[in-house]
Design a protein around this motif. Structure first.
Motif, PDB file in Angstrom:
ATOM      1  N   THR A  37     -16.926  -1.000  -5.600  1.00 50.11           N
ATOM      2  CA  THR A  37     -16.425  -0.151  -4.907  1.00 50.11           C
ATOM      3  C   THR A  37     -16.295   1.310  -5.339  1.00 50.11           C
ATOM      4  N   ASP A  38     -16.295   1.980  -4.372  1.00 52.72           N
ATOM      5  CA  ASP A  38     -16.551   3.462  -4.949  1.00 52.72           C
ATOM      6  C   ASP A  38     -15.042   4.121  -5.446  1.00 52.72           C
ATOM      7  N   ARG A  39     -15.128   4.403  -6.627  1.00 54.09           N
ATOM      8  CA  ARG A  39     -13.927   4.419  -7.462  1.00 54.09           C
ATOM      9  C   ARG A  39     -13.178   5.836  -6.953  1.00 54.09           C
ATOM     10  N   SER A  40     -13.951   6.834  -6.418  1.00 50.60           N
ATOM     11  CA  SER A  40     -13.168   7.952  -5.934  1.00 50.60           C
ATOM     12  C   SER A  40     -12.337   7.576  -4.698  1.00 50.60           C
ATOM     13  N   ASP A  41     -12.276   6.306  -4.031  1.00 52.56           N
ATOM     14  CA  ASP A  41     -11.488   6.073  -3.050  1.00 52.56           C
ATOM     15  C   ASP A  41     -10.160   5.185  -3.594  1.00 52.56           C
ATOM     16  N   LEU A  42     -10.174   4.852  -4.775  1.00 53.97           N
ATOM     17  CA  LEU A  42      -9.059   4.031  -5.393  1.00 53.97           C
ATOM     18  C   LEU A  42      -7.686   4.663  -5.759  1.00 53.97           C
ATOM     19  N   ASP A  43      -7.726   5.802  -5.788  1.00 57.65           N
ATOM     20  CA  ASP A  43      -6.573   6.631  -5.911  1.00 57.65           C
ATOM     21  C   ASP A  43      -5.652   6.744  -4.452  1.00 57.65           C
ATOM     22  N   LEU A  44      -6.841   6.881  -3.450  1.00 63.29           N
ATOM     23  CA  LEU A  44      -6.130   6.861  -2.069  1.00 63.29           C
ATOM     24  C   LEU A  44      -5.562   5.375  -1.748  1.00 63.29           C
ATOM     25  N   VAL A  45      -6.218   4.396  -2.205  1.00 57.56           N
ATOM     26  CA  VAL A  45      -5.695   3.045  -2.055  1.00 57.56           C
ATOM     27  C   VAL A  45      -4.465   2.922  -2.739  1.00 57.56           C
ATOM     28  N   VAL A  46      -4.123   3.343  -4.010  1.00 55.99           N
ATOM     29  CA  VAL A  46      -2.820   3.478  -4.618  1.00 55.99           C
ATOM     30  C   VAL A  46      -1.746   4.119  -3.861  1.00 55.99           C
ATOM     31  N   GLY A  47      -2.270   5.295  -3.315  1.00 55.56           N
ATOM     32  CA  GLY A  47      -1.353   6.064  -2.268  1.00 55.56           C
ATOM     33  C   GLY A  47      -0.782   5.299  -1.281  1.00 55.56           C
ATOM     34  N   ILE A  48      -1.814   4.548  -0.607  1.00 56.79           N
ATOM     35  CA  ILE A  48      -1.447   3.847   0.573  1.00 56.79           C
ATOM     36  C   ILE A  48      -0.401   2.605   0.223  1.00 56.79           C
ATOM     37  N   LEU A  49      -0.658   2.175  -1.015  1.00 57.33           N
ATOM     38  CA  LEU A  49       0.458   1.088  -1.598  1.00 57.33           C
ATOM     39  C   LEU A  49       1.631   1.682  -1.701  1.00 57.33           C
ATOM     40  N   ARG A  50       1.555   2.915  -2.395  1.00 54.99           N
ATOM     41  CA  ARG A  50       2.825   3.491  -2.453  1.00 54.99           C
ATOM     42  C   ARG A  50       3.780   3.673  -1.463  1.00 54.99           C
ATOM     43  N   ASP A  51       3.034   4.013  -0.291  1.00 53.39           N
ATOM     44  CA  ASP A  51       3.634   3.965   1.096  1.00 53.39           C
ATOM     45  C   ASP A  51       4.196   2.829   1.701  1.00 53.39           C
ATOM     46  N   LEU A  52       3.496   1.811   1.484  1.00 53.89           N
ATOM     47  CA  LEU A  52       3.651   0.489   2.159  1.00 53.89           C
ATOM     48  C   LEU A  52       4.741  -0.480   1.378  1.00 53.89           C
ATOM     49  N   MET A  53       4.749  -0.360   0.152  1.00 53.54           N
ATOM     50  CA  MET A  53       5.581  -1.257  -0.754  1.00 53.54           C
ATOM     51  C   MET A  53       7.149  -1.339  -0.332  1.00 53.54           C
ATOM     52  N   PRO A  54       7.615  -0.168   0.291  1.00 53.92           N
ATOM     53  CA  PRO A  54       8.949  -0.639   0.712  1.00 53.92           C
ATOM     54  C   PRO A  54       9.052  -1.548   1.897  1.00 53.92           C
ATOM     55  N   GLY A  55       8.017  -1.801   2.812  1.00 55.12           N
ATOM     56  CA  GLY A  55       8.023  -2.685   3.785  1.00 55.12           C
ATOM     57  C   GLY A  55       7.564  -4.135   3.345  1.00 55.12           C
ATOM     58  N   VAL A  56       7.086  -4.536   2.046  1.00 57.57           N
ATOM     59  CA  VAL A  56       6.646  -5.542   1.631  1.00 57.57           C
ATOM     60  C   VAL A  56       7.742  -6.728   1.639  1.00 57.57           C
ATOM     61  N   THR A  57       7.312  -8.083   2.005  1.00 56.28           N
ATOM     62  CA  THR A  57       8.734  -8.906   1.977  1.00 56.28           C
ATOM     63  C   THR A  57       8.751  -9.430   0.502  1.00 56.28           C
ATOM     64  N   ARG A  58       9.754  -8.995  -0.256  1.00 56.99           N
ATOM     65  CA  ARG A  58       9.898  -9.208  -1.605  1.00 56.99           C
ATOM     66  C   ARG A  58      10.912 -10.437  -1.997  1.00 56.99           C
ATOM     67  N   GLU A  59      11.160 -11.163  -0.940  1.00 55.78           N
ATOM     68  CA  GLU A  59      11.790 -12.245  -0.869  1.00 55.78           C
ATOM     69  C   GLU A  59      11.137 -13.411  -0.982  1.00 55.78           C
ATOM     70  N   ASN A  60       9.851 -13.180  -0.636  1.00 50.32           N
ATOM     71  CA  ASN A  60       8.846 -14.310  -0.573  1.00 50.32           C
ATOM     72  C   ASN A  60       8.054 -14.633  -1.847  1.00 50.32           C
ATOM     73  N   PRO A  61       8.554 -15.912  -2.583  1.00 51.12           N
ATOM     74  CA  PRO A  61       8.191 -16.124  -3.979  1.00 51.12           C
ATOM     75  C   PRO A  61       6.767 -16.336  -3.832  1.00 51.12           C
ATOM     76  N   GLN A  62       5.844 -16.654  -2.883  1.00 53.40           N
ATOM     77  CA  GLN A  62       4.477 -16.819  -2.898  1.00 53.40           C
ATOM     78  C   GLN A  62       3.759 -15.258  -3.103  1.00 53.40           C
ATOM     79  N   LEU A  63       4.509 -14.276  -2.908  1.00 53.90           N
ATOM     80  CA  LEU A  63       4.011 -12.948  -2.996  1.00 53.90           C
ATOM     81  C   LEU A  63       4.231 -12.241  -4.515  1.00 53.90           C
ATOM     82  N   MET A  64       4.939 -13.091  -4.907  1.00 50.17           N
ATOM     83  CA  MET A  64       5.476 -12.212  -6.323  1.00 50.17           C
ATOM     84  C   MET A  64       4.521 -11.859  -7.325  1.00 50.17           C
TER      85      MET A  64
END
Length: 104
Positions: A27-54
């Motif tokens: 993949t183009d590494r120049s986009d990976l910081d953007l991907v981590v930024g997207i993760l930062r924005d969406l992580m509050p909505g992740v289902t943390r109670e689901n053990p399969q996602l831990m």
């Protein structure tokens, strides 16, 4: 047969983001910081109670707390993401195969 897993949009997005982060050689590494930024924005909505996602959630959280010296390079976290994504994909494949065989 395993119960069908219910995932939120944030769960799906996290999984896809980790998929991208797990394969920096192709993949183009120049986009990976953007991907981590997207993760930062969406992580509050992740289902943390689901053990399969831990394992996925823990890895995503590690990307968020990682300080990079080279843009797009998160060191050993790329390998960790590869491992948890491979395990996730194997488990999802087995679940789907079980459901498909049960549908006969």
């Amino acid at each position: 047969m395993a119960d069908q897993l219910r995932l939120s949009l944030a769960d799906h997005a996290m999984i896809h983001a980790l998929g991208v982060l797990s394969r920096p050689p192709i993949t183009d590494r120049s986009d990976l910081d953007l991907v981590v930024g997207i993760l930062r924005d969406l992580m509050p909505g992740v289902t943390r109670e689901n053990p399969q996602l831990m394992g996925l959630i823990q890895t995503a959280d590690q990307f968020l707390s990682c300080r990079v010296s080279v843009p797009g390079c998160y060191g050993g976290l790329h390998d960790r993401a590869r491992k948890v994504m491979n395990e996730w994909d194997r488990r999802r494949l087995a679940d789907a195969w079980d459901r498909a065989r049960g549908a006969k």
